[in-house]
Design a protein around this motif. Sequence first.
Motif, short mmCIF file in Angstrom:
data_model
loop_
_atom_site.label_atom_id
_atom_site.label_comp_id
_atom_site.label_asym_id
_atom_site.label_seq_id
_atom_site.Cartn_x
_atom_site.Cartn_y
_atom_site.Cartn_z
N LYS A 1 0.82 -1.22 0.00
CA LYS A 1 0.00 0.00 0.00
C LYS A 1 0.85 1.27 0.00
O LYS A 1 0.57 2.22 -0.74
CB LYS A 1 -0.93 0.01 1.22
N LEU A 2 1.89 1.31 0.84
CA LEU A 2 2.71 2.52 0.97
C LEU A 2 3.91 2.52 0.02
O LEU A 2 4.43 3.58 -0.31
CB LEU A 2 3.23 2.65 2.41
N GLY A 3 4.36 1.34 -0.35
CA GLY A 3 5.60 1.22 -1.11
C GLY A 3 6.69 0.63 -0.24
O GLY A 3 6.62 0.68 1.00
N ARG A 4 7.71 0.06 -0.88
CA ARG A 4 8.77 -0.63 -0.14
C ARG A 4 9.54 0.32 0.76
O ARG A 4 9.77 0.05 1.94
CB ARG A 4 9.75 -1.28 -1.11
N LYS A 5 9.93 1.47 0.25
CA LYS A 5 10.79 2.39 0.99
C LYS A 5 10.05 3.06 2.16
O LYS A 5 10.60 3.21 3.25
CB LYS A 5 11.37 3.44 0.05
N ARG A 6 8.81 3.45 1.94
CA ARG A 6 8.07 4.10 3.02
C ARG A 6 7.80 3.15 4.18
O ARG A 6 7.83 3.55 5.35
CB ARG A 6 6.75 4.66 2.48
N ASN A 7 7.52 1.90 3.86
CA ASN A 7 7.27 0.92 4.91
C ASN A 7 8.51 0.74 5.78
O ASN A 7 8.43 0.71 7.02
CB ASN A 7 6.87 -0.42 4.30
N ILE A 8 9.67 0.60 5.14
CA ILE A 8 10.92 0.41 5.89
C ILE A 8 11.23 1.64 6.73
O ILE A 8 11.62 1.54 7.91
CB ILE A 8 12.07 0.08 4.93
N THR A 9 11.06 2.83 6.16
CA THR A 9 11.33 4.06 6.90
C THR A 9 10.43 4.19 8.13
O THR A 9 10.89 4.51 9.23
CB THR A 9 11.13 5.29 5.99
N LEU A 10 9.14 3.93 7.94
CA LEU A 10 8.19 4.03 9.04
C LEU A 10 8.58 3.16 10.21
O LEU A 10 8.66 3.61 11.36
CB LEU A 10 6.80 3.64 8.53
N PHE A 11 8.88 1.90 9.92
CA PHE A 11 9.15 0.97 11.01
C PHE A 11 10.57 1.06 11.54
O PHE A 11 10.86 0.58 12.64
CB PHE A 11 8.77 -0.45 10.59
N ALA A 12 11.48 1.66 10.79
CA ALA A 12 12.81 1.94 11.33
C ALA A 12 12.71 2.94 12.47
O ALA A 12 13.31 2.76 13.55
CB ALA A 12 13.74 2.47 10.24
N PHE A 13 11.94 4.01 12.25
CA PHE A 13 11.75 5.00 13.31
C PHE A 13 11.01 4.41 14.51
O PHE A 13 11.39 4.63 15.67
CB PHE A 13 10.98 6.21 12.76
N VAL B 1 17.70 3.79 7.21
CA VAL B 1 17.00 4.93 6.60
C VAL B 1 17.92 5.67 5.65
O VAL B 1 17.52 6.08 4.55
CB VAL B 1 16.46 5.89 7.69
N VAL B 2 19.16 5.82 6.02
CA VAL B 2 20.14 6.47 5.15
C VAL B 2 20.32 5.67 3.86
O VAL B 2 20.40 6.23 2.76
CB VAL B 2 21.50 6.64 5.87
N ALA B 3 20.38 4.36 3.97
CA ALA B 3 20.61 3.50 2.80
C ALA B 3 19.49 3.62 1.77
O ALA B 3 19.73 3.50 0.56
CB ALA B 3 20.74 2.04 3.25
#
Length: 433
Positions: A309-321, A418-420
């Motif tokens: 739904k959000l996309g691969r990158k947004r999902n990872i960023t959200l849950f990293a934080f 997140v940087v990656a």
Amino acid sequence: MSTTPPPSAVDLDDKAGTDRPPDDDGAFGWLRALGPRGRRAFAGAFGGYALDSYDYFTLPLSMVALSAYFGLNSGQTGLFTTVTLVVSAVGGAVAGVVADRIGRVKALMITVITYAVFTVACGFAPNYETLLVFRALQGLGFGGEWAVGAILVAEYATAKNRGRTLGAIQSSWAVGWGLAVIVYTLVFQFMDDDIAWRVMFFTGALPALLVVYVRRNVHDAPEAAAERERSTEKGSFTAIFKPDLLRTTLFAVLLSTGVQGGYYTLATWVPTYLKEDRGLTVVGTGGYLTLLISGAFLGYLTGGYLTDKLGRKRNITLFAFLSGACIAAYTNIPDGANGLLLVLGFPLGFCMSAIFSGFGSFLSELYPAAVRGTGQGFTYNTGRAVGAVFPTTVGFLADSWGVGGALIFGAFGYALAVVALLGLPETRGRELL
């Protein structure tokens, strides 16, 4: 380019089956969309990863007993995890190449047999050094199973549902983890610690049953297999470092390093933290881990849905934080507030697992079919090896900071992830060719 003619439409229909339902909506539409062959592949990969998880957790759960039996300090026990993860990088990278050369299913069986055999061997170890060697060899199979199984299923899944399909595969890690906790609780309740840890490793023979199922029922996705056969670029490490894939490979390694550094820090040391810093009994530790594992299971499924739904990158960023925030909260609970510790276990497990849900689809979509196994196997497992420095660092810091204080080091990994992402493309909706 190979001159081998592509298979006819009839051939592909016969192998893949025109039985893939067009309706991929609804709660289980992603599963229906796999078709019969895809669902058998899903079952094989799900079972393989669950038992991979089970065999992995036999060590962290037995860590206190092992430390007492062999007279180990925190640094030495942390080295078990580091060696496992470093060697798993070799196993995972090699398994990826093997999967590109001989096929996903054959490679999957090799990895499962490898981690099962050496998990059992750990139970016979007469001393610390031998156990360290057997655990390292177990890492060869442990490292390869996820990458191979994830690619096998990714090549059956539709672009629309690939995230949640692979998220469901990831959820099997929590299933294996939970099974390990149940067996651990029973074994250590009814046996003396000096023999119980050996019995835990002996139960690692379970995956042998899965190999029989995979051998009889699971096959590679025919379209992807045909594409590999047509390509002259077979799986090789040099291929993923060519100019067109170099940037992808480097940033994918950095991403894997960050996420897995944070994850394995927690997975390795939380049981010890609950015992030593919180003084919980074996049954108490199992109770606390129940909420952590339940959160993990739902996190994998939710993360898989959100990655579509959000996309691969947004999902990872959200849950990293969110994972970093949970670590900070989890390790700073005041003494005596074990009830709050129990409550926070659920969101911690949820967040640190949801971040993984997009990995199977994301890494698969970053590479073409001919080197997909190599790319995913290398990047995921190299990140695992570098991230293995985190648990060892925590082990050495624990002697002076305490396990709870040292665990905060794991939050650094999520910031690195997140940087990656800044160097990687969004791949949602990409077809696998």
